[in-house]
Design a protein around this motif. Structure first.
Motif, PDB file in Angstrom:
ATOM      1  N   MET A 185    -131.732  30.095  24.493  1.00 24.04           N
ATOM      2  CA  MET A 185    -131.953  29.715  23.122  1.00 24.04           C
ATOM      3  C   MET A 185    -131.303  30.755  22.206  1.00 24.04           C
ATOM      4  N   ILE A 186    -130.523  30.290  21.263  1.00 29.96           N
ATOM      5  CA  ILE A 186    -129.861  31.153  20.287  1.00 29.96           C
ATOM      6  C   ILE A 186    -130.792  31.339  19.092  1.00 29.96           C
ATOM      7  N   GLU A 187    -130.878  32.583  18.649  1.00 32.39           N
ATOM      8  CA  GLU A 187    -131.739  32.888  17.509  1.00 32.39           C
ATOM      9  C   GLU A 187    -131.092  34.004  16.697  1.00 32.39           C
ATOM     10  N   PHE A 188    -131.125  33.844  15.389  1.00 32.65           N
ATOM     11  CA  PHE A 188    -130.659  34.887  14.488  1.00 32.65           C
ATOM     12  C   PHE A 188    -131.869  35.410  13.731  1.00 32.65           C
ATOM     13  N   ARG A 189    -132.030  36.729  13.735  1.00 33.10           N
ATOM     14  CA  ARG A 189    -133.147  37.342  13.026  1.00 33.10           C
ATOM     15  C   ARG A 189    -132.618  38.140  11.846  1.00 33.10           C
ATOM     16  N   LYS A 190    -133.340  38.049  10.755  1.00 34.73           N
ATOM     17  CA  LYS A 190    -132.959  38.761   9.543  1.00 34.73           C
ATOM     18  C   LYS A 190    -132.885  40.267   9.831  1.00 34.73           C
ATOM     19  N   GLY A 191    -131.795  40.874   9.377  1.00 37.47           N
ATOM     20  CA  GLY A 191    -131.614  42.307   9.539  1.00 37.47           C
ATOM     21  C   GLY A 191    -130.936  42.719  10.836  1.00 37.47           C
ATOM     22  N   GLU A 192    -130.698  41.770  11.729  1.00 39.82           N
ATOM     23  CA  GLU A 192    -130.010  42.098  12.983  1.00 39.82           C
ATOM     24  C   GLU A 192    -128.558  41.647  12.906  1.00 39.82           C
ATOM     25  N   GLU A 193    -127.677  42.513  13.340  1.00 47.39           N
ATOM     26  CA  GLU A 193    -126.241  42.229  13.265  1.00 47.39           C
ATOM     27  C   GLU A 193    -125.806  41.194  14.304  1.00 47.39           C
ATOM     28  N   TRP A 194    -126.521  41.107  15.412  1.00 46.40           N
ATOM     29  CA  TRP A 194    -126.154  40.240  16.528  1.00 46.40           C
ATOM     30  C   TRP A 194    -127.206  39.157  16.707  1.00 46.40           C
ATOM     31  N   CYS A 195    -126.791  38.035  17.276  1.00 49.37           N
ATOM     32  CA  CYS A 195    -127.758  36.986  17.587  1.00 49.37           C
ATOM     33  C   CYS A 195    -128.541  37.393  18.834  1.00 49.37           C
ATOM     34  N   ARG A 196    -129.573  36.637  19.110  1.00 47.88           N
ATOM     35  CA  ARG A 196    -130.337  36.817  20.345  1.00 47.88           C
ATOM     36  C   ARG A 196    -130.150  35.566  21.196  1.00 47.88           C
ATOM     37  N   TRP A 197    -130.078  35.794  22.484  1.00 51.61           N
ATOM     38  CA  TRP A 197    -129.975  34.695  23.443  1.00 51.61           C
ATOM     39  C   TRP A 197    -131.116  34.856  24.413  1.00 51.61           C
ATOM     40  N   ASN A 198    -132.010  33.895  24.412  1.00 48.18           N
ATOM     41  CA  ASN A 198    -133.217  33.970  25.253  1.00 48.18           C
ATOM     42  C   ASN A 198    -133.949  35.286  25.032  1.00 48.18           C
ATOM     43  N   GLY A 199    -133.993  35.718  23.777  1.00 45.13           N
ATOM     44  CA  GLY A 199    -134.722  36.925  23.406  1.00 45.13           C
ATOM     45  C   GLY A 199    -133.945  38.220  23.533  1.00 45.13           C
ATOM     46  N   ILE A 200    -132.761  38.189  24.113  1.00 48.27           N
ATOM     47  CA  ILE A 200    -131.966  39.408  24.328  1.00 48.27           C
ATOM     48  C   ILE A 200    -130.976  39.570  23.177  1.00 48.27           C
ATOM     49  N   LEU A 201    -130.997  40.733  22.533  1.00 45.63           N
ATOM     50  CA  LEU A 201    -130.051  41.036  21.472  1.00 45.63           C
ATOM     51  C   LEU A 201    -128.656  41.117  22.072  1.00 45.63           C
ATOM     52  N   MET A 202    -127.708  40.322  21.560  1.00 50.22           N
ATOM     53  CA  MET A 202    -126.385  40.213  22.170  1.00 50.22           C
ATOM     54  C   MET A 202    -125.383  41.202  21.585  1.00 50.22           C
ATOM     55  N   ASN A 203    -125.767  42.473  21.533  1.00 48.90           N
ATOM     56  CA  ASN A 203    -124.832  43.523  21.122  1.00 48.90           C
ATOM     57  C   ASN A 203    -123.883  43.799  22.288  1.00 48.90           C
ATOM     58  N   PRO A 204    -122.806  44.560  22.063  1.00 41.66           N
ATOM     59  CA  PRO A 204    -121.841  44.795  23.141  1.00 41.66           C
ATOM     60  C   PRO A 204    -122.457  45.408  24.403  1.00 41.66           C
ATOM     61  N   LYS A 205    -123.430  46.279  24.241  1.00 37.95           N
ATOM     62  CA  LYS A 205    -124.062  46.912  25.409  1.00 37.95           C
ATOM     63  C   LYS A 205    -124.783  45.869  26.272  1.00 37.95           C
ATOM     64  N   ASN A 206    -125.582  45.025  25.637  1.00 32.94           N
ATOM     65  CA  ASN A 206    -126.297  43.992  26.393  1.00 32.94           C
ATOM     66  C   ASN A 206    -125.359  42.901  26.889  1.00 32.94           C
ATOM     67  N   HIS A 207    -124.318  42.625  26.111  1.00 24.70           N
ATOM     68  CA  HIS A 207    -123.289  41.665  26.518  1.00 24.70           C
ATOM     69  C   HIS A 207    -122.670  42.129  27.837  1.00 24.70           C
ATOM     70  N   LYS A 208    -122.375  43.423  27.912  1.00 24.65           N
ATOM     71  CA  LYS A 208    -121.770  43.965  29.131  1.00 24.65           C
ATOM     72  C   LYS A 208    -122.750  43.928  30.310  1.00 24.65           C
ATOM     73  N   LYS A 209    -124.032  44.209  30.044  1.00 24.54           N
ATOM     74  CA  LYS A 209    -125.042  44.144  31.111  1.00 24.54           C
ATOM     75  C   LYS A 209    -125.155  42.734  31.682  1.00 24.54           C
ATOM     76  N   LEU A 210    -125.145  41.738  30.788  1.00 21.36           N
ATOM     77  CA  LEU A 210    -125.329  40.355  31.226  1.00 21.36           C
ATOM     78  C   LEU A 210    -124.081  39.741  31.846  1.00 21.36           C
ATOM     79  N   PHE A 211    -122.928  39.999  31.251  1.00 25.09           N
ATOM     80  CA  PHE A 211    -121.711  39.292  31.645  1.00 25.09           C
ATOM     81  C   PHE A 211    -120.649  40.162  32.301  1.00 25.09           C
ATOM     82  N   GLY A 212    -120.804  41.481  32.220  1.00 28.34           N
ATOM     83  CA  GLY A 212    -119.802  42.371  32.798  1.00 28.34           C
ATOM     84  C   GLY A 212    -118.648  42.682  31.871  1.00 28.34           C
ATOM     85  N   VAL A 213    -118.709  42.180  30.630  1.00 30.41           N
ATOM     86  CA  VAL A 213    -117.684  42.432  29.612  1.00 30.41           C
ATOM     87  C   VAL A 213    -118.381  42.638  28.281  1.00 30.41           C
TER      88      VAL A 213
END
Length: 138
Positions: A1-29
């Motif tokens: 589920m995609i969610e945008f929260r006020k004050g956050e630069e990145w969206c959340r996917w299934n509750g996970i903030l999709m910043n580059p660090k978490n993006h790399k953890k989840l997808f390897g890039v």
């Protein structure tokens, strides 16, 4: 589920903030990867085994012949644009930044550069993100 929260630069996917660090953890890039038939674009590097001419044809903008200038239809306007388009006909156009930053590596190098790339999860996220925007802007 995609969610945008006020004050956050990145969206959340299934509750996970999709910043580059978490993006790399989840997808390897860290960023979105474009996987197409015969080539991959990851962080501005093109991975392919295609000849350079084919790569340039894929990424360039081919200019078509504008046909003949019709003075009546154009009411005498657009001659300069027409002559410019005529000069560009049959040519492929690239932004200078594309040529200056062009980096091409063999396809097998992608696995070495991104050994933990998870295309299935990556595609699931980006498909869901696209559906989110499609639904939002109907």
């Amino acid at each position: 589920m995609i969610e945008f929260r006020k004050g956050e630069e990145w969206c959340r996917w299934n509750g996970i903030l999709m910043n580059p660090k978490n993006h790399k953890k989840l997808f390897g890039v860290e960023n979105e990867v474009y996987v197409e038939d015969g080539w991959i674009d990851a962080d501005g590097v093109i991975y392919t085994d295609k000849p350079i001419g084919q790569i340039l044809m894929i990424f360039g903008e081919k200019r078509e012949d504008p046909g003949e200038y019709d003075e009546v239809v154009n009411q005498g306007y657009g001659w300069n644009d027409y002559t410019w388009e005529k000069q560009l006909a049959g040519k492929i156009i690239f932004p200078i930044s594309f040529i200056e930053n062009l980096e091409v590596k063999p396809m097998k190098q992608f696995k070495k550069d991104y050994p933990k790339f998870n295309q299935e999860k990556h595609d699931a996220f980006y498909n869901e993100l696209e559906e989110f925007y499609d639904e939002k802007y109907k």
